[in-house]
Write a protein that holds these residues in place. Structure first.
Motif, short mmCIF file in Angstrom:
data_model
loop_
_atom_site.label_atom_id
_atom_site.label_comp_id
_atom_site.label_asym_id
_atom_site.label_seq_id
_atom_site.Cartn_x
_atom_site.Cartn_y
_atom_site.Cartn_z
N ALA A 19 1.08 -1.22 0.09
CA ALA A 19 -0.02 -0.02 -0.05
C ALA A 19 0.86 1.25 -0.07
N LEU A 20 2.00 1.22 0.89
CA LEU A 20 2.96 2.50 0.63
C LEU A 20 3.39 2.65 -0.49
N ARG A 21 3.72 1.62 -1.22
CA ARG A 21 4.47 1.71 -2.64
C ARG A 21 3.38 2.00 -3.54
N ASP A 22 2.34 1.72 -3.49
CA ASP A 22 1.20 2.15 -4.25
C ASP A 22 0.95 3.77 -3.97
N GLN A 23 1.09 4.06 -2.83
CA GLN A 23 0.97 5.39 -2.34
C GLN A 23 2.10 6.15 -2.93
N ARG A 24 3.37 5.86 -2.89
CA ARG A 24 4.39 6.47 -3.50
C ARG A 24 4.24 6.79 -5.03
N ALA A 25 3.95 5.64 -5.78
CA ALA A 25 3.60 5.70 -7.11
C ALA A 25 2.63 6.77 -7.59
N ALA A 26 1.44 6.48 -6.49
CA ALA A 26 0.33 7.54 -6.87
C ALA A 26 0.92 8.92 -6.81
N VAL A 27 1.53 9.24 -6.01
CA VAL A 27 2.09 10.73 -5.61
C VAL A 27 2.96 11.08 -6.71
N LEU A 28 3.76 10.15 -7.32
CA LEU A 28 4.88 10.55 -8.41
C LEU A 28 4.04 10.66 -9.53
N ARG A 29 3.13 9.78 -9.89
CA ARG A 29 2.10 9.78 -11.11
C ARG A 29 1.35 11.09 -10.93
N ARG A 30 0.83 11.63 -9.75
CA ARG A 30 -0.19 12.76 -9.85
C ARG A 30 0.86 13.98 -10.03
#
Length: 445
Positions: free
Chosen positions: A167-178
């Motif tokens: 979940a933390l990795r998905d959150q990190r990827a979402a921050v970068l993608r956003r």
């Protein structure tokens, strides 16, 4: 004592017919398929059914791992032995495959059955005997409890922490993608707004110059001799008005663009465009004036002679007066013709001059608009870069916090894994001790 027996296997392995046969032969126990097992209910024994048509596949082995995860008593069954004559070879291949997969499957009991044969009675006697033997073992409950405890230790904590890290990795990827998406959207929006502003403002400048040219040409068409002297000042005033209108439109529109883009860029009010209008062309027209005077004199002389002849014929006593009056009238007509022709000529000259002035004014306005839009683009680009830098710093802080939490979770998982491994080792040792009482010469863990 009533036990729950789970019958499971891959698709088309014959689990349904085997369940029916076991229920008929062992009514004292609950024989269930996987879909009938209640949530949280653990079977006392697992009957894993595979078809004699072909050896086990990787997905079949994975299914066995799942259904037997919390149960130590497992019996492997090869079904449909009445149809497939090579079932013994398939059984041997399956047995070798599971032995390589895990040590606990090394002494797994294997039985061949025909739960629903085309001819004769079901062949399930060996399976029923093996099941009754397994279920009658007084260590079964303890072994199943130890196996379930081992499974919980291996899966529960690790899965939870792995899910947290995922979940933390998905959150990190979402921050970068956003961040990347927002930056791209802002860049595209700014370019689009700048291009639209360039087209709109250039069009406004051209339209404003065209309207000024039309107005001035209308003024030229109605110009009188007295208005010739002040016409140059009027053209300069109109050119200044055009410059002010273009400046106001450019300033207002660029300010709206900055507001729409949400940039911290102030669009300064620039000095309006100025176009120097020279004096109206005054050309020497001596030759033309002499020619017009000659033509006018001829025209006036013709009028004078006509009037004189007319009066001489109608009233001879007025002949002298008619000649004098005709001469005066001819002179007046001559002067009027020369004046009107000169005015028309001046209007034509001024009309061409207005066209030249407005053409130059249009060029100047378009250049000024292009310069202002270019300057605004540079200013908004700097403001956008500053905003991207601020957002990038916020994004990096957010990513750094997530990375720190991921590292912390990784450390916690490693520590928990060490504790778990010690606990699993103790459970396995106890489980191996229980099973060694049944099979003293083997190790199954």
């Amino acid at each position: 004592m009533t036990h729950v027996v789970l019958v499971a296997g891959p698709w088309l392995a014959g689990t349904t017919s085997l369940v029916a046969a076991l229920r008929d032969r062992m009514p004292e126990h609950r024989v269930l398929e996987a879909a009938e097992l209640a949530a949280g209910e653990a079977p006392a024994a697992v009957v894993f059914v595979v078809s004699a048509a072909a050896p086990l596949t990787a997905s079949d082995c994975a299914l066995l791992d799942v259904v037997a995860a919390g149960t130590d008593a497992v019996i492997a069954v090869v079904s449909k032995i009445d149809v497939h004559r090579t079932w013994r070879e398939v059984l041997a291949a399956d047995q070798a495959l599971l032995t390589e997969r895990a040590a606990r499957y090394r002494e797994l009991p294997w039985v061949g059955v025909a739960a629903a044969p085309d001819l004769g009675l079901p062949v399930v006697d060996d399976l029923v005997t093996a099941l009754r033997t397994v279920l009658a073992d007084n260590t079964l409950t303890r072994r199943n409890r130890l196996r379930a405890k081992e499974n919980r230790l291996l899966t529960a904590d690790g899965a939870a922490r792995e899910g947290c890290v995922a979940a933390l990795r998905d959150q990190r990827a979402a921050v970068l993608r956003r961040f990347r998406l927002d930056k791209s959207e802002r860049t595209i929006a700014m370019r689009s707004q700048i291009q639209q502003a360039r087209v709109r403002l250039s069009s406004f400048a051209r339209a404003r110059c065209a309207s000024a040219r039309t107005e001035l040409q209308d003024d030229v068409a109605a110009l009188t001799r007295r208005g010739l002297a002040g016409f140059t000042d009027e053209v300069r005033r109109r050119a200044a008005e055009v410059g002010d209108d273009v400046r106001d439109e450019v300033t207002g529109h660029l300010a709206d663009v900055v507001e729409q883009l949400g940039l911290a860029s102030d669009v300064a009010t620039p000095e309006g465009p100025r176009y120097e209008v020279g004096a109206a062309p005054v050309r020497s027209r001596n030759a033309e004036t002499r020619l017009m005077m000659l033509l006018g004199a001829g025209f006036g002389l013709g009028i004078a002679l006509t009037i004189t002849r007319l009066l001489a014929d109608l009233a001879p006593q007025w002949a002298l007066r008619g000649a004098i009056g005709g001469a005066v009238l001819g002179l007046i007509v001559t002067l009027w013709v020369v004046s009107v022709r000169g005015l028309l000529r001046d209007r034509a000259v001024l009309d061409r001059w207005v066209v030249e002035v407005t053409a130059g004014l249009r060029t100047a306005m378009e250049e000024w608009v292009a310069t202002q839009v270019l300057a605004a683009e540079a200013s908004m680009g700097r403001a956008g870069a500053e905003r991207d830098a601020v957002d990038g710093a916020d994004m990096e802080d957010a990513v750094a916090r997530i990375d720190a939490e991921i590292r912390e979770q990784t450390v916690r998982r490693a520590r928990a894994a060490a504790v778990r491994d010690r606990a699993v080792a103790a459970v396995r040792a106890e489980l191996e001790g229980e099973r060694l009482r049944l099979w003293p010469s083997e190790s199954f863990l």
